[in-house]
Design an enzyme around this catalytic site. Structure first.
Site, PDB file in Angstrom:
ATOM      1  CG  ASP A  25       6.618  -3.294   9.027  1.00 52.27           C
ATOM      2  OD1 ASP A  25       5.810  -3.141   8.087  1.00 52.27           O
ATOM      3  OD2 ASP A  25       6.731  -2.485   9.969  1.00 52.27           O
ATOM      4  CD  GLU A  26       8.659   0.564   6.821  1.00 53.79           C
ATOM      5  OE1 GLU A  26       8.595   0.779   5.588  1.00 53.79           O
ATOM      6  OE2 GLU A  26       8.244   1.364   7.669  1.00 53.79           O
ATOM      7  CD  GLN A  69       9.186  -0.170   2.014  1.00 55.59           C
ATOM      8  OE1 GLN A  69       8.457  -1.129   2.203  1.00 55.59           O
ATOM      9  NE2 GLN A  69       9.244   0.859   2.844  1.00 55.59           N
ATOM     10  CB  CYS A  74      -4.987   9.430  -7.121  1.00 56.87           C
ATOM     11  SG  CYS A  74      -5.417  11.080  -7.692  1.00 56.87           S
ATOM     12  CB  CYS A 128      -6.231  10.183  -3.426  1.00 55.72           C
ATOM     13  SG  CYS A 128      -5.651  11.849  -3.806  1.00 55.72           S
ATOM     14  CG  MET A 160       4.792   6.090   2.737  1.00 54.80           C
ATOM     15  SD  MET A 160       5.886   7.510   2.660  1.00 54.80           S
ATOM     16  CE  MET A 160       6.451   7.576   4.354  1.00 54.80           C
ATOM     17  CB  SER A 186      -0.923   0.018   1.216  1.00 56.83           C
ATOM     18  OG  SER A 186      -0.230   0.458   2.355  1.00 56.83           O
ATOM     19  N   GLY A 218      -1.923   1.609   6.217  1.00 54.20           N
ATOM     20  CA  GLY A 218      -2.349   0.559   7.140  1.00 54.20           C
ATOM     21  C   GLY A 218      -1.577  -0.742   7.046  1.00 54.20           C
ATOM     22  CE  LYS A 219       3.621  -0.006   4.046  1.00 53.77           C
ATOM     23  NZ  LYS A 219       2.950   1.286   4.066  1.00 53.77           N
TER      24      LYS A 219
HETATM   25 ZN   LIG Z   1      -6.277  12.375  -5.940  1.00 53.47          ZN
END
Ligand SMILES: [Zn+2]
Length: 193
Positions: free
Chosen positions: A86-87, A89, A181, A144, A11, A9, A14-15
């Site tokens: 977690d994290e 990436q 978005c 967004c 930032m 998701s 809600g990860k």
């Molecule tokens: Zn937007």
């Protein structure tokens, strides 16, 4: 058969809350979950170590093992049968390969949580590898401000939109992020030029 799963998701999407909820559910059902996170700060030395893990929504004390890198040996001596990352990436492609070995050779499910793209709209290295090899990929959807789905991050330094720079990392100074978005992200980039 165990699976390598990737939940992504933006930032603030809600990860970590989702990770902690999943950890709780597994624990309640008699599993032994282990949470690991990348150690981004070397000031504490090269040793892997335990530290707190926090979510913006859930409170409570949760511990994660902070690691520099992942090899099948990294987690030797620790008793677990579910691995939550977690994290994710921030891990390197070879770390993601090691996670797949934990799944395939030890038959332990590995659930990874992380960001898809950085503030420049590019994939993270660890994310790229996971998108390539994960068995299951799930988006945790976050809106967004305009109501569309947030997919991008606007980085502001002292209130000014940063249009070209580093990937999301450990930051100093007044750096903030907004999850938006693609259209709102492009608009913010254009207006700041
Ligand atoms: Zn937007």
């Amino acid at each position: 058969m165990a699976k390598l799963s990737f939940y992504y998701s933006v930032m603030g999407g809600g990860k970590t809350t989702s990770l902690l909820q999943t950890e709780y559910t597994y624990r309640k059902n008699g599993f032994i979950p282990l949470i690991i996170k990348p150690k981004l700060d070397d000031r504490e030395g090269a040793q892997n170590g335990w530290g707190p893990i926090q979510s913006r929504i859930l409170t409570g004390k949760h511990q994660a093992l902070y690691v520099d890198s992942i090899t099948p040996e990294t987690l030797n001596g620790i008793n677990f049968n579910i691995l939550l990352v977690d994290e994710v990436q921030f891990f390197k492609p070879q770390d993601i390969e090691a996670l797949s070995k934990i799944v395939d050779e030890k038959n332990i499910p590995v659930l990874c949580y992380g960001l898809k793209t950085d503030a420049n709209g590019n994939l993270f290295e660890g994310t790229t590898k996971l998108l390539a090899i994960a068995d299951e990929i799930t988006e945790i959807v976050h809106p967004c401000k305009c109501g569309e789905k947030a997919t991008h991050h606007i980085r502001r330094i002292d209130g000014q939109v940063d249009t070209g720079g580093q990937s999301i990392s450990v930051e100093k100074g007044n750096v903030t992020y907004e999850s938006v978005c693609r259209k709102c992200w492009k608009l913010a980039q254009e207006m700041s030029r």
